[in-house]
Each structure stands twice: as C-alpha cells, then as structure tokens.
Design an enzyme around this catalytic site. Structure first.
Site, short mmCIF file in Angstrom:
data_model
loop_
_atom_site.label_atom_id
_atom_site.label_comp_id
_atom_site.label_asym_id
_atom_site.label_seq_id
_atom_site.Cartn_x
_atom_site.Cartn_y
_atom_site.Cartn_z
N ARG A 21 1.01 -6.79 -113.67
CA ARG A 21 0.32 -6.74 -114.96
C ARG A 21 1.05 -7.48 -116.07
O ARG A 21 2.27 -7.46 -116.14
CB ARG A 21 0.13 -5.28 -115.40
N SER A 136 -8.16 20.47 -107.37
CA SER A 136 -8.11 19.33 -108.29
C SER A 136 -9.18 18.31 -107.93
O SER A 136 -9.32 17.93 -106.76
CB SER A 136 -6.70 18.72 -108.17
N LYS A 247 -6.20 8.97 -128.92
CA LYS A 247 -7.38 8.12 -128.70
C LYS A 247 -8.31 8.27 -129.91
O LYS A 247 -8.08 7.64 -130.92
CB LYS A 247 -7.98 8.44 -127.35
N1 PLP Z 1 -5.63 12.32 -119.43
C1 PLP Z 1 -6.43 11.29 -119.17
C2 PLP Z 1 -7.71 11.54 -118.47
C3 PLP Z 1 -6.09 9.98 -119.58
O1 PLP Z 1 -6.90 8.96 -119.31
C4 PLP Z 1 -4.87 9.79 -120.27
C5 PLP Z 1 -4.45 8.44 -120.74
O2 PLP Z 1 -5.16 7.51 -120.81
C6 PLP Z 1 -4.06 10.89 -120.50
C7 PLP Z 1 -4.45 12.14 -120.08
C8 PLP Z 1 -2.75 10.72 -121.22
O3 PLP Z 1 -2.96 10.83 -122.58
P1 PLP Z 1 -1.94 10.14 -123.61
O4 PLP Z 1 -2.32 8.71 -123.70
O5 PLP Z 1 -2.09 10.91 -124.87
O6 PLP Z 1 -0.58 10.30 -123.00
#
Ligand code: PLP
Length: 409
Positions: A21, A136, A247
């Site tokens: 990447r 899960s 986000k």
């Molecule tokens: N959970 C999911 C489904 C994610 O896609 C991500 C990151 O993209 C995270 C947790 C991690 O979150 P953070 O970016 O706040 O570490």
C-alpha cells in the site's frame, strides 16, 4: 545477521501478492471540505476527497474546531497520563455522560480509539464471564477479531448476517453457559446492515449477551445520531453499544456504553484502558461539541443520505458497476487489485479525485473496489465530475461496466 533483509523480504511478499500500500500525501483545508491539497511529486495540487470517513465533515465544523481551540487554550494539550495515575480531565467526564445519554445507557467508557475499545472491550467482557462462548459475525472488523482472540475463550463464527446459522450455533451450546454475540450494525465495505432485532430475539431466547459495533453509524442514523440501534428502536435491547469519535464525530477515540456494572468492570480490568494515557481534554471537548450538535441538527443526516442516493443514481446511470448497498457507502466494483490501484492513481493524477483502492485483505480477492463515501458537502457539480472521471478511467483500463461486472459476480 542482516535484520533488514527480513523486513525487505516481508515487503517483497506484499508486492508479489500485489497488495503493497501507498498513501497519498494530503492536506485537508478547513472550511473547504471535501477539498484538500495533494503534495504530489510535481508539487501541491487541489484535489477532491471522495473516500473520507469524516462522513459528515464534522472535523471542520466551526463549533467543533472552536471547542477544541477553547479547551486547548484553557487546559493545554496532553491529558497528563493514564486515568489511574493522573485522574480524569473534566471534559472527558462530560463526554462520557454525553455518550451514555446518546445510547440511552447507564454509563460510557472512553478509549483512545474505536480499535482499542473493541480489542480490549470484547476481550475483557468475555474474560469476566466464566467459560464464555463468543459468537462472532464472519465479517467483523479486525479490531473485534483481535478482541475475540485476546479473550482466549471458545469462539464460533457465524456466516455474515445469517440468523439461521447463528441460531444453530446458539442451540448447540449449553443454555446455562454465558455467551457473547458480537456484530456490527453497519458493515463499512459493503454498506449492509445487521438484522439487530432478530439477533436480540435470539440472544433473549438463548440467554446471550449482545455487543454491537456502531462505528460506521453513530452520528449518521437515528433521530439523535445514536446509530442504527436508535433508528431501529433496538438500542435498549443491545447490551453493549460500541462506537468511535473518529468518523462522523470528526475527532478521535472510541467508547463502549452499557450498564453501570459492566462499564465499571471494564474500567477496572481492561489493560487497553488502564495502561494507556487518556485522550487529551481538547479532543474530548471537540467530540462533545460534535455529538451535541448532531443530537439536534438533522441537516447533516438528511443531506448525507440525499447525496449518497444521488451518487448511486448518477453512477448507475453512467453504467458503472455500483454494488448494491443499503446505506451511505457506495462501493464500485473493480475486481482486480492492480487495476484498482491503477484506477485510483489515474483518478488522482488526471482528475484531481482521491479515492483509495480497497484490496485484499480488507475485502476478498476478486472483490477489489473503489469505496466512495459522499458527504453533505459533495454538490451536484462534484458528483457529475466524479461520474465523468470514473467513466474515463473505466474506458482506459477496459474495466467491466455495470451489466458485465454484476452478472459475473
Ligand atoms: N470498528 C469498525 C467496524 C471499523 O471499521 C473501525 C475502523 O475503521 C474501527 C472499529 C476502529 O475505529 P477507530 O478508527 O476509531 O480506531
């Protein structure tokens, strides 16, 4: 021994597998979202970002920037240590209250990222439940997989969103055994949504606890931005709601919410909470400002959905292979890692459009894609320019168009 040879070999392997990447060197421009500067080899250029997870542009909202500056001016930058050593800065206490209220739970606990909240949260909860069985979803994010792994308890993986399979696995386990079902509300690569009520029905029937990752939904769904659990009226049924501040809330940090006892136990036992410095007060104040704003303002959510619908419709009309998605995520199928990278490079160099290629292992091989995330600030002109650029790149790389690509899937 030349240790660097090992690293070079590992990198060579990634290149051979065509998944090495490269990150673009970007500089976001506050107040001009989604525009940014790209520090290209030929100099600084203006580009449009089409793949940010700052979904609502809140990282540049004047209220959020203002709260961060104000808190930093009053309290400085760093938190001064772990909460066990340095105590808790007041903005963090306010933020946890705000988050508990957002999800209608007794309490919230803040971590330094959504990744850490899943990793240490799931592991700690499962370890505190005697002989816990974790169930899960197969497409859970890596942070959840790591949490499950670190729990060290028995686990079963259920086929993605397949309620029948989840029930089979629950039925096979002793009804008296503690069980933890972990899943996401909104899966960010395909943009599909979990059947939350059906999962909760099973959890009740088979005596299981539920843990839902709302990372890609908080701020964007529900009357107050409480996520899909709020939109679907399911928040009270889910035991642990996890989310991010990084986000839609435009900051940094992660959290879990739930009962006072569960949150207090995680606070007291989770290594990923205990042994790391707390988030800076200015970040907490900014996140609180974003959450408060999105609890009452519908404009961002409505406009976000409107823009996502428009992007899907314009790209579909242009014959591009938009993968079906129920949400704001717009994946466009490429189906080849090199062409996916080449498409991304051409968009940036020739059209000033930044969309990171999504290749294996983030998505299965053959499902490589461009993952487009429209924001409230992508106007019609930008959407039309995006469609034109994609059509050009699709033709130059001889990529399958809508009918061919989706028929071959
Ligand atoms: N959970 C999911 C489904 C994610 O896609 C991500 C990151 O993209 C995270 C947790 C991690 O979150 P953070 O970016 O706040 O570490």
């Amino acid at each position: 021994m030349n240790y660097n040879d090992f690293f070079a070999k590992a990198l060579g392997q990634l290149r051979a597998e065509r998944r090495y990447r490269v990150f673009a060197d970007l500089e976001r421009i506050a107040g001009r979202f989604p525009h940014a500067y790209w520090h290209s080899p030929a100099g600084k250029r203006d580009v449009v970002i089409w793949c940010s997870n700052d979904y609502l542009g809140m990282a540049q909202h004047p209220k959020v920037i203002g709260a961060m500056i104000e808190a930093a001016s009053r309290m400085g930058t760093g938190a001064g240590g772990t909460r066990n050593i340095a105590g808790t800065n007041h903005p963090l206490v306010e933020l946890e209250r705000e988050l508990a209220d957002l999800h209608g739970k007794d309490a919230a606990l803040l971590f330094t990222s959504g990744y850490v909240s899943n990793q240490t949260g799931i592991a700690t909860i499962a370890r505190l439940l005697p002989n816990c069985l974790i169930l899960s979803d197969a497409l859970n994010h890596n942070s959840m997989i790591e949490g499950v792994r670190q729990a060290g308890t028995e686990k079963r993986i259920w086929r993605h969103n397949d309620i029948g399979h989840l029930e089979e696995l629950l039925k096979a386990a002793d009804i008296g055994r503690p069980k933890l079902i972990v899943f996401e509300s909104l899966y960010s690569m395909d943009g599909d949504v979990a059947p939350i009520h059906a999962i909760c029905d099973l959890a009740e029937r088979y005596n299981a606890m539920t843990y839902c990752d709302e990372v890609h939904a908080v701020g964007m769904y529900g009357q107050r931005g409480g996520g899909v659990t709020e939109r679907d009226g399911a928040a009270a049924r889910v035991d642990v709601i996890e989310g991010t501040l990084a986000k839609a809330f435009g900051c940094l940090g992660g959290y879990i919410t739930g009962t006072a006892e569960m949150v207090d136990a995680v606070r007291s036992y989770a290594p990923g909470f205990i042994f790391t410095t707390a988030l800076p007060p200015a970040i907490c104040a900014a996140a609180t400002a974003a959450i408060r704003h999105l609890k009452t303002s519908q404009w961002e959510r409505d406009r976000h959905q409107d823009r996502a619908a428009r992007v899907k419709s314009v790209l579909n009309a242009a014959g591009l292979p938009v993968m079906p998605s129920d949400t704001h995520i717009v994946p466009v199928l490429v189906g080849d890692p090199e062409k996916c990278k080449a498409a991304s490079d051409m968009l940036l160099a020739d059209h000033g459009i930044y969309i990171q290629p999504i290749n294996y292992p983030t998505v299965p091989r053959g499902m490589e894609r461009l993952r487009i995330t429209p924001s409230p600030y992508h106007d019609d002109k930008l959407i039309d320019a995006l469609a034109e650029a994609l059509v050009d790149v699709w033709a130059r790389l001889d990529l399958p168009r809508r009918d061919q690509a989706l028929a071959a899937e």
